[in-house]
Structures are given as structure tokens and as C-alpha cells.
Design an enzyme around this catalytic site. Sequence first.
Site, PDB file in Angstrom:
ATOM      1  N   HIS A 171       0.826  -1.211   0.000  1.00 56.76           N
ATOM      2  CA  HIS A 171       0.000   0.000   0.000  1.00 56.76           C
ATOM      3  C   HIS A 171       0.860   1.262   0.000  1.00 56.76           C
ATOM      4  O   HIS A 171       0.751   2.087   0.902  1.00 56.76           O
ATOM      5  CB  HIS A 171      -0.907   0.045   1.240  1.00 56.76           C
ATOM      6  N   GLY A 204      -3.000   7.191  -5.142  1.00 53.33           N
ATOM      7  CA  GLY A 204      -2.555   7.095  -3.755  1.00 53.33           C
ATOM      8  C   GLY A 204      -1.436   8.035  -3.379  1.00 53.33           C
ATOM      9  O   GLY A 204      -1.176   8.243  -2.189  1.00 53.33           O
TER      10      GLY A 204
END
Length: 231
Positions: A171, A204
Site C-alpha cells: 500500500h 494514492g
Amino acid sequence: LGTRWSANANFISIGTYSKEDRIRQSTGPTIAGMLDFTDGSFRNERFVVEDDGFPNLLLNVVKAYLESGVRTPFGQHLLKEFEEHLREDTPLRNLMLWLGAGADAGDGRLQLKRRWFMPWKRVLNLLWQVEHSEGVLNAMQAMHQNLTEATGGRPRTLPTWSLFKSLLTLHPLGGCPMGSSSETGVVDHLGRVFGHRNLIVADGAIVPTPTVRNPSHTIAALAERIGAHTS
């Protein structure tokens, strides 16, 4: 630009089980449940723990051959026997993967550097010190161990962490953080780069802090909001 990079404190460990049918990692979704410690109730660290399923690759290969049409009856019979065996007996049937995500320091820096042997080419370099985030990583490791032992398994820490303090990051966040002005970030709340008209970032990279849990829905929500305001 290049600041506030975060690994979202991704952490993986393994539990092995000797009891038959204790776990079935190839049955069901990748993540079936989550334990939430974002209130800081364990070692005053914020994180979540999830189970990680993975496919039975050998079984899928055999099924693909069967579906593609094996010409001889003997071949079909043999593959079906393999399918039944692999469905019930896979080498990884007693392996449990624990996942973790949490609030790390979020202080990584990304730089474009030149290699001494290829000065004409720039490469992306990450500066991130694991020591600043070690508290939450150690807390997740301890919780993974507690969960494995409580369910009758044997905990095993990946040597990449125990020996080298190296992590697999699923992530990655930040690097082009959102802020209220060019002094506090690279983009505004709609992903617009300060000082560059019509240049928009919608992934992101604009998330300015670790999300402490899987960030896909957060990233998707940000991208949809940006799209709705700029279309």
C-alpha cells in the site's frame, strides 16, 4: 514533492499448523475478516490484522486443462484424479498468512538520483528509515504471534524482516501529498497541483498520511470526487 511517503506499515507473517483442516487458505476470498486495533489498545499502536488467502495454483492449472478439452478418456480421467487430490491435499494447506497495516511514521522521501555508472539516467530512490516506524511493526508481529499460538499454530517471522528489517509494501502512499497550500502540500483537496493549471493527480500519491487499513476505497473515493468536480 517526494515527501510524506508511507508504507502504510504493511507487515506479513506466517503461521504453520499441524492439525488437519485447521485452515483452508485457498477457499473463499483473499481477506475474510479483520481485527481492528486502531484505538491503540495494543501497545498504544494503531493497526489492523487480516487473514490472507491465496489460490491453489496447481489445482487451477489442472482445471484449465480440463476446461480446454483433453482429447483422450484416459487423459480426462487422469486430470480429474489430480483435481480431486489437489483439492484436498495441497502442500500449502496448513500455511496461514497474516497481514497487517498501520500508522507508520509516514516520513519517507522520494528522490530522483543519478547512478555513478549511468549518470545520464535518473532513477527513483526512496529514503525511509524503518526505525521511525518500528513500534507499530513490532506490535503487529507480536499480535500475529498471539493469534497464531491461540489458534494452535506455530508462528514464523519472515527472515527478510528478522534479519534485514526489509518489508514488502502493498500500500505505498504519499509522495505528492494533499495540503491547504503549496507550503503544506503539492495538491489541493481536488488533486490540483499548486501553481500548475489543469495538472491533476488522482491516485494514492496524494494521500498525506497512512490510512491504517487497506487504502483502495479511500483512493477510489478521492478519484471519484476529483473526477466529479473537474469533469
